[in-house]
Design a protein around this motif. Structure first.
Motif, short mmCIF file in Angstrom:
data_model
loop_
_atom_site.label_atom_id
_atom_site.label_comp_id
_atom_site.label_asym_id
_atom_site.label_seq_id
_atom_site.Cartn_x
_atom_site.Cartn_y
_atom_site.Cartn_z
N LYS A 49 25.88 33.49 -24.07
CA LYS A 49 26.75 34.66 -24.01
C LYS A 49 28.19 34.24 -23.73
O LYS A 49 29.12 34.74 -24.38
CB LYS A 49 26.29 35.62 -22.91
N THR A 50 28.37 33.34 -22.79
CA THR A 50 29.71 32.87 -22.45
C THR A 50 30.35 32.17 -23.64
O THR A 50 31.51 32.41 -23.97
CB THR A 50 29.65 31.91 -21.25
N GLN A 51 29.59 31.33 -24.31
CA GLN A 51 30.09 30.61 -25.48
C GLN A 51 30.48 31.57 -26.60
O GLN A 51 31.55 31.45 -27.18
CB GLN A 51 29.04 29.62 -25.98
N LYS A 52 29.61 32.54 -26.88
CA LYS A 52 29.88 33.50 -27.96
C LYS A 52 31.06 34.39 -27.61
O LYS A 52 31.86 34.75 -28.48
CB LYS A 52 28.63 34.35 -28.27
N ALA A 53 31.19 34.76 -26.34
CA ALA A 53 32.34 35.57 -25.92
C ALA A 53 33.63 34.79 -26.12
O ALA A 53 34.63 35.33 -26.58
CB ALA A 53 32.18 36.00 -24.46
N ALA A 54 33.61 33.50 -25.78
CA ALA A 54 34.79 32.66 -25.98
C ALA A 54 35.12 32.52 -27.46
O ALA A 54 36.29 32.60 -27.87
CB ALA A 54 34.58 31.29 -25.35
N GLU A 55 34.09 32.33 -28.29
CA GLU A 55 34.31 32.24 -29.74
C GLU A 55 34.89 33.54 -30.27
O GLU A 55 35.80 33.53 -31.10
CB GLU A 55 33.00 31.93 -30.46
N TYR A 56 34.39 34.68 -29.79
CA TYR A 56 34.88 35.98 -30.24
C TYR A 56 36.35 36.16 -29.85
O TYR A 56 37.17 36.61 -30.65
CB TYR A 56 34.03 37.10 -29.65
N GLN A 57 36.67 35.80 -28.61
CA GLN A 57 38.06 35.93 -28.15
C GLN A 57 38.98 35.05 -28.97
O GLN A 57 40.09 35.45 -29.33
CB GLN A 57 38.18 35.58 -26.66
N ALA A 58 38.53 33.84 -29.30
CA ALA A 58 39.33 32.94 -30.13
C ALA A 58 39.51 33.53 -31.52
O ALA A 58 40.61 33.48 -32.10
CB ALA A 58 38.68 31.56 -30.20
#
Length: 117
Positions: A49-58
């Motif tokens: 979840k943390t990784q995907k949230a970071a990818e989404y924000q990027a």
């Protein structure tokens, strides 16, 4: 014979208790493994979840920047086109007024083409 039979029964009871202990330990081990697996899965889910949230924000940051750049480019092109049209208007304004006045002032009395003579 009674002692031998009693000894055999005691041996069987001891074996049964030992088997019950082994089964109990196996159940505890299985329960512990399930708990460990759940906690590991929860940890991996949180990391994902943390990784995907970071990818989404990027992704959002990257594409919103492009939208801003595109919007700025379109605005610049629009301003340039407006300036060009205003310059053309100023350049040809007097010619247009002259043509309008000439068309209004100059009258030619010619019968309409559909009139029969």
């Amino acid at each position: 014979m009674a002692a031998s039979s009693s000894q055999g029964i005691n041996t069987l009871l001891d074996a049964e208790r030992e088997a019950a202990k082994i089964v109990q330990k196996a159940k505890q081990y299985r329960v512990q493994c399930l708990k460990d697996a759940r906690s590991q899965a929860t940890k991996e889910i949180e990391e994902l979840k943390t990784q995907k949230a970071a990818e989404y924000q990027a992704f959002v940051a990257q594409h919103s920047g492009q939208s801003d750049e595109t919007l700025n480019q379109v605005n610049a092109e629009t301003d340039a086109k407006i300036t060009e049209l205003q310059a053309l208007y100023e350049e040809h304004k007097s010619d247009a007024v002259e043509k309008l006045l000439k068309a209004i002032v100059t009258v030619q009395a010619v019968p309409h083409q559909n009139i029969r003579v």
